[in-house]
Design a protein around this motif. Structure first.
Motif, PDB file in Angstrom:
ATOM      1  N   GLU A 208       0.828  -1.209   0.000  1.00 58.74           N
ATOM      2  CA  GLU A 208       0.000   0.000   0.000  1.00 58.74           C
ATOM      3  C   GLU A 208       0.862   1.259   0.000  1.00 58.74           C
ATOM      4  O   GLU A 208       0.489   2.270  -0.601  1.00 58.74           O
ATOM      5  CB  GLU A 208      -0.951  -0.013   1.190  1.00 58.74           C
ATOM      6  CG  GLU A 208      -2.054  -1.046   1.062  1.00 58.74           C
ATOM      7  CD  GLU A 208      -2.839  -1.262   2.344  1.00 58.74           C
ATOM      8  OE1 GLU A 208      -2.583  -0.555   3.342  1.00 58.74           O
ATOM      9  OE2 GLU A 208      -3.698  -2.167   2.342  1.00 58.74           O
ATOM     10  N   LEU A 209       2.005   1.190   0.646  1.00 53.28           N
ATOM     11  CA  LEU A 209       2.922   2.339   0.623  1.00 53.28           C
ATOM     12  C   LEU A 209       3.381   2.641  -0.793  1.00 53.28           C
ATOM     13  O   LEU A 209       3.455   3.789  -1.211  1.00 53.28           O
ATOM     14  CB  LEU A 209       4.144   2.071   1.509  1.00 53.28           C
ATOM     15  CG  LEU A 209       3.961   2.214   3.001  1.00 53.28           C
ATOM     16  CD1 LEU A 209       5.232   1.779   3.723  1.00 53.28           C
ATOM     17  CD2 LEU A 209       3.592   3.627   3.388  1.00 53.28           C
ATOM     18  N   ILE A 210       3.695   1.592  -1.525  1.00 48.28           N
ATOM     19  CA  ILE A 210       4.137   1.776  -2.907  1.00 48.28           C
ATOM     20  C   ILE A 210       3.016   2.383  -3.743  1.00 48.28           C
ATOM     21  O   ILE A 210       3.235   3.301  -4.525  1.00 48.28           O
ATOM     22  CB  ILE A 210       4.622   0.446  -3.513  1.00 48.28           C
ATOM     23  CG1 ILE A 210       5.928   0.033  -2.836  1.00 48.28           C
ATOM     24  CG2 ILE A 210       4.806   0.551  -5.016  1.00 48.28           C
ATOM     25  CD1 ILE A 210       6.407  -1.343  -3.199  1.00 48.28           C
ATOM     26  N   GLU A 211       1.794   1.881  -3.537  1.00 45.66           N
ATOM     27  CA  GLU A 211       0.649   2.411  -4.288  1.00 45.66           C
ATOM     28  C   GLU A 211       0.382   3.872  -3.949  1.00 45.66           C
ATOM     29  O   GLU A 211      -0.124   4.618  -4.786  1.00 45.66           O
ATOM     30  CB  GLU A 211      -0.606   1.577  -3.990  1.00 45.66           C
ATOM     31  CG  GLU A 211      -0.510   0.137  -4.441  1.00 45.66           C
ATOM     32  CD  GLU A 211      -0.333  -0.002  -5.942  1.00 45.66           C
ATOM     33  OE1 GLU A 211      -0.976   0.761  -6.683  1.00 45.66           O
ATOM     34  OE2 GLU A 211       0.452  -0.870  -6.362  1.00 45.66           O
ATOM     35  N   ALA A 212       0.730   4.277  -2.733  1.00 48.51           N
ATOM     36  CA  ALA A 212       0.452   5.644  -2.289  1.00 48.51           C
ATOM     37  C   ALA A 212       1.535   6.647  -2.689  1.00 48.51           C
ATOM     38  O   ALA A 212       1.389   7.838  -2.442  1.00 48.51           O
ATOM     39  CB  ALA A 212       0.275   5.664  -0.771  1.00 48.51           C
ATOM     40  N   LEU A 213       2.607   6.166  -3.311  1.00 49.81           N
ATOM     41  CA  LEU A 213       3.675   7.078  -3.712  1.00 49.81           C
ATOM     42  C   LEU A 213       3.144   8.123  -4.686  1.00 49.81           C
ATOM     43  O   LEU A 213       2.335   7.811  -5.563  1.00 49.81           O
ATOM     44  CB  LEU A 213       4.814   6.311  -4.380  1.00 49.81           C
ATOM     45  CG  LEU A 213       5.749   5.531  -3.471  1.00 49.81           C
ATOM     46  CD1 LEU A 213       6.714   4.714  -4.319  1.00 49.81           C
ATOM     47  CD2 LEU A 213       6.501   6.432  -2.536  1.00 49.81           C
ATOM     48  N   PRO A 214       3.621   9.348  -4.558  1.00 51.13           N
ATOM     49  CA  PRO A 214       3.216  10.366  -5.533  1.00 51.13           C
ATOM     50  C   PRO A 214       3.769  10.004  -6.919  1.00 51.13           C
ATOM     51  O   PRO A 214       4.775   9.293  -7.027  1.00 51.13           O
ATOM     52  CB  PRO A 214       3.860  11.650  -4.999  1.00 51.13           C
ATOM     53  CG  PRO A 214       4.935  11.208  -4.078  1.00 51.13           C
ATOM     54  CD  PRO A 214       4.542   9.856  -3.554  1.00 51.13           C
ATOM     55  N   PRO A 215       3.106  10.479  -7.967  1.00 51.42           N
ATOM     56  CA  PRO A 215       3.521  10.104  -9.332  1.00 51.42           C
ATOM     57  C   PRO A 215       4.999  10.364  -9.626  1.00 51.42           C
ATOM     58  O   PRO A 215       5.629   9.589 -10.334  1.00 51.42           O
ATOM     59  CB  PRO A 215       2.633  10.976 -10.220  1.00 51.42           C
ATOM     60  CG  PRO A 215       1.451  11.286  -9.380  1.00 51.42           C
ATOM     61  CD  PRO A 215       1.942  11.326  -7.959  1.00 51.42           C
ATOM     62  N   TRP A 216       5.563  11.413  -9.078  1.00 54.31           N
ATOM     63  CA  TRP A 216       6.963  11.717  -9.367  1.00 54.31           C
ATOM     64  C   TRP A 216       7.912  10.695  -8.767  1.00 54.31           C
ATOM     65  O   TRP A 216       9.062  10.614  -9.160  1.00 54.31           O
ATOM     66  CB  TRP A 216       7.335  13.126  -8.917  1.00 54.31           C
ATOM     67  CG  TRP A 216       7.213  13.351  -7.440  1.00 54.31           C
ATOM     68  CD1 TRP A 216       6.104  13.770  -6.763  1.00 54.31           C
ATOM     69  CD2 TRP A 216       8.229  13.177  -6.449  1.00 54.31           C
ATOM     70  NE1 TRP A 216       6.354  13.850  -5.419  1.00 54.31           N
ATOM     71  CE2 TRP A 216       7.660  13.497  -5.191  1.00 54.31           C
ATOM     72  CE3 TRP A 216       9.557  12.757  -6.503  1.00 54.31           C
ATOM     73  CZ2 TRP A 216       8.371  13.423  -4.009  1.00 54.31           C
ATOM     74  CZ3 TRP A 216      10.267  12.693  -5.307  1.00 54.31           C
ATOM     75  CH2 TRP A 216       9.675  13.032  -4.086  1.00 54.31           C
ATOM     76  N   ARG A 217       7.448   9.872  -7.804  1.00 55.49           N
ATOM     77  CA  ARG A 217       8.304   8.827  -7.248  1.00 55.49           C
ATOM     78  C   ARG A 217       7.910   7.444  -7.733  1.00 55.49           C
ATOM     79  O   ARG A 217       8.730   6.545  -7.767  1.00 55.49           O
ATOM     80  CB  ARG A 217       8.244   8.857  -5.723  1.00 55.49           C
ATOM     81  CG  ARG A 217       8.874  10.129  -5.190  1.00 55.49           C
ATOM     82  CD  ARG A 217       9.250  10.058  -3.773  1.00 55.49           C
ATOM     83  NE  ARG A 217      10.253   9.061  -3.511  1.00 55.49           N
ATOM     84  CZ  ARG A 217      10.444   8.546  -2.315  1.00 55.49           C
ATOM     85  NH1 ARG A 217       9.716   8.919  -1.313  1.00 55.49           N
ATOM     86  NH2 ARG A 217      11.370   7.639  -2.122  1.00 55.49           N
ATOM     87  N   SER A 218       6.654   7.269  -8.076  1.00 56.83           N
ATOM     88  CA  SER A 218       6.195   5.932  -8.427  1.00 56.83           C
ATOM     89  C   SER A 218       6.826   5.422  -9.722  1.00 56.83           C
ATOM     90  O   SER A 218       6.919   4.222  -9.937  1.00 56.83           O
ATOM     91  CB  SER A 218       4.667   5.892  -8.520  1.00 56.83           C
ATOM     92  OG  SER A 218       4.216   6.755  -9.534  1.00 56.83           O
ATOM     93  N   TRP A 219       7.293   6.308 -10.577  1.00 57.07           N
ATOM     94  CA  TRP A 219       7.930   5.844 -11.809  1.00 57.07           C
ATOM     95  C   TRP A 219       9.199   5.054 -11.503  1.00 57.07           C
ATOM     96  O   TRP A 219       9.535   4.107 -12.196  1.00 57.07           O
ATOM     97  CB  TRP A 219       8.226   7.015 -12.763  1.00 57.07           C
ATOM     98  CG  TRP A 219       9.261   7.971 -12.266  1.00 57.07           C
ATOM     99  CD1 TRP A 219       9.054   9.063 -11.480  1.00 57.07           C
ATOM    100  CD2 TRP A 219      10.672   7.923 -12.518  1.00 57.07           C
ATOM    101  NE1 TRP A 219      10.241   9.693 -11.221  1.00 57.07           N
ATOM    102  CE2 TRP A 219      11.250   9.018 -11.843  1.00 57.07           C
ATOM    103  CE3 TRP A 219      11.483   7.065 -13.233  1.00 57.07           C
ATOM    104  CZ2 TRP A 219      12.615   9.273 -11.872  1.00 57.07           C
ATOM    105  CZ3 TRP A 219      12.854   7.320 -13.256  1.00 57.07           C
ATOM    106  CH2 TRP A 219      13.400   8.417 -12.581  1.00 57.07           C
TER     107      TRP A 219
END
Length: 122
Positions: A101-112
């Motif tokens: 869930e932490l990974i899913e909650a990452l902001p778009p600039w980090r999730s890439w």
């Protein structure tokens, strides 16, 4: 095996080296900041570590000692039996679900970065 798991194990191995072997970082400082995830990940990854250690017992030995010292510190501070503090399989499943869930909650600039790592691991 996903590279992220090896990165995680290597990070905690380095932390173990700094605390256990070189004594560069005091146990209390490491315990305050890293104990919960280090112990949970230790129990999740322990079968992987044991597979590596079957060929070379020195692999992740500092992480093993660190996890052991963290668990002893937990028991001492909570005045509890160490075995009573060990996470159950349900605890570990909940931990992994929360990590996801932490990974899913990452902001778009980090999730890439996570998506790139996931693609490399498959």
């Amino acid at each position: 095996m996903p590279y992220a798991v090896l990165d995680l194990l290597n990070m905690f191995e380095l932390l173990g080296y700094l605390v256990v072997r070189s004594k560069t970082l005091p146990l209390e400082d490491a315990w305050i900041n890293f104990s919960a995830p280090a112990v949970q990940w230790w129990h999740v990854c322990r079968p992987i570590v044991e597979t590596f250690q079957a060929d070379d017992p020195t692999v992740y030995e500092d992480y093993a000692k660190l996890a052991d010292e963290f668990m002893a510190e937990d028991a001492k501070r909570l005045e509890a039996n160490r075995e009573d503090r060990l996470p159950s399989n349900d605890d570990l499943r909940g931990f992994l679900r929360a990590e996801g869930e932490l990974i899913e909650a990452l902001p778009p600039w980090r999730s890439w970065l996570v998506r790139i790592a996931q693609r490399r691991a498959t």
